[in-house]
Design an enzyme around this catalytic site. Structure first.
Site, PDB file in Angstrom:
ATOM      1  CG  ASP A   1      -0.368  -0.567   2.390  1.00 42.41           C
ATOM      2  OD1 ASP A   1       1.023  -0.618   2.747  1.00 42.41           O
ATOM      3  OD2 ASP A   1      -1.086  -1.166   3.297  1.00 42.41           O
TER       4      ASP A   1
ATOM      5  CG  ASN B   1      -9.092  -1.706  11.994  1.00 40.00           C
ATOM      6  OD1 ASN B   1      -7.980  -2.398  11.626  1.00 40.00           O
ATOM      7  ND2 ASN B   1      -9.314  -0.909  11.571  1.00 40.00           N
TER       8      ASN B   1
ATOM      9  CG  HIS C   1      -5.953  -2.718   8.753  1.00 39.64           C
ATOM     10  ND1 HIS C   1      -5.936  -1.503   9.241  1.00 39.64           N
ATOM     11  CD2 HIS C   1      -4.738  -3.052   8.922  1.00 39.64           C
ATOM     12  CE1 HIS C   1      -4.829  -0.908   9.748  1.00 39.64           C
ATOM     13  NE2 HIS C   1      -3.996  -1.759   9.523  1.00 39.64           N
TER      14      HIS C   1
ATOM     15  CD  GLU D   1      -8.606   0.639   7.908  1.00 37.07           C
ATOM     16  OE1 GLU D   1      -8.636  -0.455   8.649  1.00 37.07           O
ATOM     17  OE2 GLU D   1      -8.151   1.915   7.961  1.00 37.07           O
TER      18      GLU D   1
HETATM   19  C1  F6R Z   1       0.927  -1.373   5.905  1.00 35.95           C
HETATM   20  C2  F6R Z   1       0.337  -2.333   6.415  1.00 35.95           C
HETATM   21  C3  F6R Z   1      -0.541  -2.409   7.428  1.00 35.95           C
HETATM   22  C4  F6R Z   1       0.077  -2.729   8.932  1.00 35.95           C
HETATM   23  C5  F6R Z   1      -0.804  -2.707  10.148  1.00 35.95           C
HETATM   24  C6  F6R Z   1      -0.138  -3.144  11.256  1.00 35.95           C
HETATM   25  O1  F6R Z   1       1.669  -1.657   4.894  1.00 35.95           O
HETATM   26  O2  F6R Z   1       0.057  -3.221   5.536  1.00 35.95           O
HETATM   27  O3  F6R Z   1      -1.601  -3.400   7.374  1.00 35.95           O
HETATM   28  O4  F6R Z   1       0.765  -3.996   8.609  1.00 35.95           O
HETATM   29  O5  F6R Z   1      -1.456  -1.686  10.138  1.00 35.95           O
HETATM   30  O6  F6R Z   1       0.957  -1.963  11.642  1.00 35.95           O
HETATM   31  P1  F6R Z   1       1.846  -1.880  12.757  1.00 35.95           P
HETATM   32  O7  F6R Z   1       3.014  -3.042  12.373  1.00 35.95           O
HETATM   33  O8  F6R Z   1       2.675  -0.631  12.814  1.00 35.95           O
HETATM   34  O9  F6R Z   1       1.060  -2.191  13.968  1.00 35.95           O
END
Ligand code: F6R
Length: 260
Positions: free
Chosen positions: A67, A136, A138, A143
Site C-alpha cells: 500500500d 481492527n 485490517h 479496513e
Molecule cells: C502497512 C500494512 C498494515 C500494517 C498494520 C500493522 O503496509 O500493510 O496493514 O501491517 O497496520 O501496523 P503496525 O505494524 O505498525 O502495527
C-alpha cells in the site's frame, strides 16, 4: 492456517525472516509482497543483517508493497516509498526497477490501482506475501467492511488506523485519509501468505482472524480461505487464542515437526 507461536517478539521476527530467507534461497528470483508499519521494522533490519552476512540471496528478487498513502509523493518522509528505501531497498542496494509500490501521487488513483494489479500479474504473481495486522483486523489497508473479493483500489482509512499511524507523522502533519491498497483478492492470490503479529495490542484481532467467523468485520479472517497461510506470533499476540494448546502441540516453539 499454520500458527507458529514463539516466546517473544525477537524470536517471532527471527522465525518470520527465516521463512523469507528460505523462500529466497529456494527461488532467488521470487516475487515478494511487502508490508510496512512498526511490526516490520525489526524484520527488515534482520533481513539486511542476514543478507550482509551472505545468508540470503536478495539480488534477483522483485517486490510489490501492499500500500501507499494517496497524496504523498515518493520523496515525502512519511510515504511508504521512503519507509522502504530507508529500511530495506537502500541498505540492500536493490535495483529500483525491481521494487514496486503504488504511486500515491498518481493523477488518477483508481487507474493506478488497476495498473498495480496488472503489474503484479505480469510479474508472475506473488510468491510470498508478508503481512502485518491492524488492531481492527485490517491487512494492507483493507479496513473492516472491505469486500473479501476486492482488487487493489482506493480505501478510506478508519479513524482508528489514522490515530494508530499518527505516531509516524510530525505534530503539524495530518495522516492522509485515503490509501491505495492491494485488495483481499490480490492478497489471496499470493502463493504463500505470512502474517507477523507481536504484542498485546494485536491479541483480539489475531483471535478474530484465526478463530472468528470469516467475514468483512475482520478482513484478515479472509486468510482462512488462503491455501497456504502461515501466522507467526509472539506469546502476547497469541494470548486470546482458544486453541493455543493445539497450535503449540502441532508446532512446538513455532517449529516444523517432521512426520513419523
Ligand atoms: C502497512 C500494512 C498494515 C500494517 C498494520 C500493522 O503496509 O500493510 O496493514 O501491517 O497496520 O501496523 P503496525 O505494524 O505498525 O502495527
Amino acid at each position: 492456517m499454520k500458527i507458529l507461536i514463539l516466546p517473544d517478539p525477537a524470536a517471532a521476527v527471527a522465525r518470520c525472516v527465516e521463512i523469507i530467507a528460505q523462500t529466497l534461497n529456494e527461488k532467488p528470483q521470487a516475487v515478494l509482497g511487502l508490508a510496512t508499519g512498526g511490526t516490520m521494522e525489526p524484520v527488515y533490519a534482520r533481513l539486511v543483517e542476514r543478507a550482509r552476512a551472505g545468508e540470503v540471496a536478495v539480488d534477483r528478487m522483485t517486490s510489490f508493497n501492499l500500500d501507499e498513502y494517496v497524496g504523498l509523493p515518493p520523496e515525502h518522509s512519511q510515504s511508504y516509498h521512503s519507509y522502504m528505501r530507508e529500511r530495506l531497498f537502500g541498505p540492500l542496494g536493490l535495483d529500483p526497477s525491481r521494487t514496486h509500490l503504488p504511486r500515491g501521487d498518481a493523477p488518477d488513483p483508481a487507474a493506478e490501482a488497476a495498473r498495480y494489479d496488472a503489474a503484479i500479474a505480469q510479474a508472475g504473481g506473488i510468491d510470498l506475501q508478508l503481512l502485518g495486522i491492524g488492531g481492527n483486523g485490517h491487512i494492507g489497508f483493507n479496513e473492516p467492511s472491505s469486500s473479501l473479493a476486492s482488487p487493489t483500489r482506493v480505501k478510506t482509512l478508519t479513524r482508528a488506523t489514522r490515530e494508530a499511524n499518527a505516531r509516524f507523522f510530525g505534530p503539524d502533519e495530518t495522516v492522509p485519509r485515503f490509501a491505495i491498497t492491494m485488495g483481499i483478492a490480490t492478497i489471496l492470490r499470493s502463493r504463500h501468505a505470512v502474517l507477523l503479529a507481536t504484542g498485546t495490542k494485536k491479541a483480539t484481532a489475531v483471535a478474530a482472524m484465526a478463530e472468528g467467523p470469516l467475514g468483512a468485520r475482520c478482513p484478515a479472517s479472509a486468510l482462512q480461505m488462503h491455501p497456504r497461510a502461515t501466522i507467526v506470533l509472539d506469546a502476547e499476540a497469541a494470548a486470546d487464542l482458544e486453541l493455543r494448546q493445539y497450535y503449540e502441540t502441532a508446532h512446538p516453539e513455532g517449529q516444523e515437526v517432521t512426520l513419523g
